[in-house]
Design a protein around this motif. Structure first.
Motif, PDB file in Angstrom:
ATOM      1  N   GLU A  78       0.843  -1.197   0.000  1.00  0.00           N
ATOM      2  CA  GLU A  78       0.000   0.000   0.000  1.00  0.00           C
ATOM      3  C   GLU A  78       0.878   1.246   0.000  1.00  0.00           C
ATOM      4  O   GLU A  78       1.744   1.398   0.871  1.00  0.00           O
ATOM      5  CB  GLU A  78      -0.886   0.041   1.251  1.00  0.00           C
ATOM      6  CG  GLU A  78      -1.735  -1.195   1.480  1.00  0.00           C
ATOM      7  CD  GLU A  78      -2.988  -1.230   0.643  1.00  0.00           C
ATOM      8  OE1 GLU A  78      -3.726  -2.224   0.737  1.00  0.00           O
ATOM      9  OE2 GLU A  78      -3.230  -0.263  -0.116  1.00  0.00           O
ATOM     10  N   SER A 127      -3.219   1.257  -3.872  1.00  0.00           N
ATOM     11  CA  SER A 127      -2.928  -0.143  -3.566  1.00  0.00           C
ATOM     12  C   SER A 127      -2.500  -0.917  -4.812  1.00  0.00           C
ATOM     13  O   SER A 127      -3.022  -0.692  -5.905  1.00  0.00           O
ATOM     14  CB  SER A 127      -4.166  -0.820  -2.963  1.00  0.00           C
ATOM     15  OG  SER A 127      -3.926  -2.196  -2.748  1.00  0.00           O
ATOM     16  N   HIS A 157       0.871   1.749  13.957  1.00  0.00           N
ATOM     17  CA  HIS A 157      -0.414   1.065  14.037  1.00  0.00           C
ATOM     18  C   HIS A 157      -1.095   1.313  15.387  1.00  0.00           C
ATOM     19  O   HIS A 157      -2.331   1.322  15.479  1.00  0.00           O
ATOM     20  CB  HIS A 157      -0.229  -0.442  13.839  1.00  0.00           C
ATOM     21  CG  HIS A 157      -0.368  -0.893  12.422  1.00  0.00           C
ATOM     22  ND1 HIS A 157      -1.509  -0.654  11.670  1.00  0.00           N
ATOM     23  CD2 HIS A 157       0.471  -1.591  11.613  1.00  0.00           C
ATOM     24  CE1 HIS A 157      -1.355  -1.173  10.461  1.00  0.00           C
ATOM     25  NE2 HIS A 157      -0.161  -1.747  10.403  1.00  0.00           N
ATOM     26  N   SER A 206      -1.678  -8.728  11.668  1.00  0.00           N
ATOM     27  CA  SER A 206      -1.694  -8.404  10.242  1.00  0.00           C
ATOM     28  C   SER A 206      -1.095  -9.561   9.463  1.00  0.00           C
ATOM     29  O   SER A 206      -0.845 -10.643  10.003  1.00  0.00           O
ATOM     30  CB  SER A 206      -0.880  -7.129   9.993  1.00  0.00           C
ATOM     31  OG  SER A 206       0.494  -7.368  10.263  1.00  0.00           O
ATOM     32  N   GLY A 211      -2.592 -12.960   9.853  1.00  0.00           N
ATOM     33  CA  GLY A 211      -3.034 -12.601   8.512  1.00  0.00           C
ATOM     34  C   GLY A 211      -2.469 -13.517   7.448  1.00  0.00           C
ATOM     35  O   GLY A 211      -3.128 -13.835   6.451  1.00  0.00           O
ATOM     36  N   GLY A 233      -4.161  -5.056   9.985  1.00  0.00           N
ATOM     37  CA  GLY A 233      -5.201  -5.408   9.018  1.00  0.00           C
ATOM     38  C   GLY A 233      -6.228  -6.395   9.513  1.00  0.00           C
ATOM     39  O   GLY A 233      -7.418  -6.290   9.193  1.00  0.00           O
ATOM     40  N   CYS A 275      -7.165   0.481  10.214  1.00  0.00           N
ATOM     41  CA  CYS A 275      -6.469  -0.714  10.710  1.00  0.00           C
ATOM     42  C   CYS A 275      -5.463  -1.239   9.691  1.00  0.00           C
ATOM     43  O   CYS A 275      -4.395  -1.728  10.056  1.00  0.00           O
ATOM     44  CB  CYS A 275      -7.479  -1.811  11.046  1.00  0.00           C
ATOM     45  SG  CYS A 275      -8.486  -1.464  12.498  1.00  0.00           S
ATOM     46  N   THR A 276      -5.803  -1.155   8.416  1.00  0.00           N
ATOM     47  CA  THR A 276      -4.878  -1.606   7.385  1.00  0.00           C
ATOM     48  C   THR A 276      -3.766  -0.577   7.227  1.00  0.00           C
ATOM     49  O   THR A 276      -3.833   0.531   7.756  1.00  0.00           O
ATOM     50  CB  THR A 276      -5.618  -1.798   6.056  1.00  0.00           C
ATOM     51  OG1 THR A 276      -6.321  -0.591   5.725  1.00  0.00           O
ATOM     52  CG2 THR A 276      -6.626  -2.930   6.160  1.00  0.00           C
ATOM     53  N   ASP A 277      -2.706  -0.930   6.493  1.00  0.00           N
ATOM     54  CA  ASP A 277      -1.579  -0.013   6.319  1.00  0.00           C
ATOM     55  C   ASP A 277      -2.044   1.267   5.640  1.00  0.00           C
ATOM     56  O   ASP A 277      -2.742   1.230   4.619  1.00  0.00           O
ATOM     57  CB  ASP A 277      -0.495  -0.676   5.472  1.00  0.00           C
ATOM     58  CG  ASP A 277       0.169  -1.844   6.181  1.00  0.00           C
ATOM     59  OD1 ASP A 277      -0.057  -1.994   7.399  1.00  0.00           O
ATOM     60  OD2 ASP A 277       0.909  -2.594   5.522  1.00  0.00           O
TER      61      ASP A 277
END
Length: 365
Positions: A16, A34, A118, A139, A167, A276, A306-308
């Motif tokens: 990302e 992305s 994060h 993640s 993840g 993530g 929450c995601t990058d």
């Protein structure tokens, strides 16, 4: 409001290209480009593909973030960038861009830690972080329990995965089930229609003699894969929804159980969940239930944070500026294994005294 630091953050640790603009604890812009679709056919992130995508997306994404925030580059009080951990090539693209912009603008540069970012991003959602705060970061690359007493200088590892990250396990099981990549969102979706108690998959490192706060998902991944293979070998249909639900339950059960236990043992009454996998709906529900039962306040940012993303890097950078932390030197480099005990990479206190004026005037006059 105007007295709070205005910081641009750049995140390129994986696939990302994230650029955020934050004023204090207020999010002004969060632009993301992305490359996930480019990796999908490989079933995972390809480092070289990610690096090239960052190169192409960097300048347009920075321009978009500044436009969305309604600010000029010259108004910034600092440039923050993820210095590590992450993919080395991808990190180098972000660090190089951040150094170029900071040097041209005559602004301080802050190389910050991806994991600490994060944690800090929750300030954009729920206000200043309590000190101390326990953080569960989950993640594709990390599954960690961290104790933060000062997000800019004191983050202590309590536990981490000894093999696959949560993840990563989601991605691998989704691949076995032929559900595509990335695996987290699609397994979450299928699990909502399945029975989480249908299959008794193992809970790794939960025995009395196992490390209290470390994680292991490799055995779970193997157990699920073998269960699926056995069904197919017998010519039976694989109940995809039940497998997804049972696998997901095994993961979030262990994550939340250990996080709550860490809070209790450390006497911490706030738990923050990021990364993530924190977007997973079942993880959020079970964490809320267990935190309420234990008298712990749960803080989870909205899924997009929450995601990058660049917003989390800008948030930590703004906190560095606000607390007067030392800026990084111009020779800042990427560190793919930067430990979380280093929330940022401080300089030696002299690198920002000799910024050339010509670049600033030519580029941003």
């Amino acid at each position: 409001m105007a007295d709070e630091p205005l910081v641009l953050g750049i995140e390129t640790s994986c696939d990302e290209t994230g650029v955020g603009v934050v004023r204090g604890t207020t999010l002004l812009a969060d632009a993301i480009a992305s490359s996930v679709d480019e990796h999908a056919r490989f079933g995972g992130v390809v480092p070289e593909v990610a690096s090239r995508a960052h190169l192409e997306a960097m300048v347009p994404t920075i321009q978009r973030a500044l436009k969305d925030a309604g600010v000029s580059a010259r108004d910034l009080d600092g440039i923050a960038v993820t210095a590590g951990p992450g993919l080395a090539g991808a990190l180098l693209v972000g660090v190089s861009a951040a150094k170029a912009y900071a040097y041209a603008l005559g602004k301080p540069l802050y190389g910050v830690n991806h994991l600490a970012s994060h944690i800090c991003v929750d300030q954009l959602e729920h206000g200043p972080l309590p000190e101390p705060t326990m953080a569960l970061l989950v993640s594709g690359g990390h599954s960690s329990l961290l104790l933060s007493t000062d997000i800019t200088s004191d983050v202590r590892p309590m536990g981490a995965t000894i093999d696959d990250a949560a993840g990563e396990a989601f991605d691998k099981i989704a691949r076995v089930l032929n559900l595509g990549f990335p695996g987290g969102p699609v397994i979450d979706r299928y699990a909502k229609e399945g029975d989480p108690a249908a299959i008794a998959f193992p809970r790794g490192l939960t025995g009395p003699r196992d490390p209290a706060f470390d994680f292991s998902f490799s055995g779970l991944k193997t157990s699920v894969a073998r269960w699926i293979e056995a069904k197919r070998a017998a010519g039976e249909e694989v109940p995809v929804r039940d497998v997804a639900a049972s696998f997901q339950e095994a993961v979030v059960d262990v994550l939340t159980r250990k996080a709550v236990r860490a809070c209790k043992e450390q006497g911490v009454d706030h738990l923050m969940i990021g990364g993530g996998v924190a977007a997973n709906s079942r993880l959020r529900v079970l964490a809320q239930e267990r935190c309420e039962a234990a008298g712990i306040r749960l803080r989870v940012p909205r899924p997009k944070l929450c995601t990058d993303n660049g917003a989390m890097v800008a948030a930590l950078g703004a906190e560095m500026v606000a607390r007067g932390r030392a800026a990084s030197d111009w020779d800042l480099s990427a560190d793919s294994s930067l430990p979380v005990t280093d929330p940022h990479v401080p300089g030696r206190g002299h690198s920002h005294d000799h910024v050339h004026e010509v670049s600033k005037e030519n580029l941003y006059s």
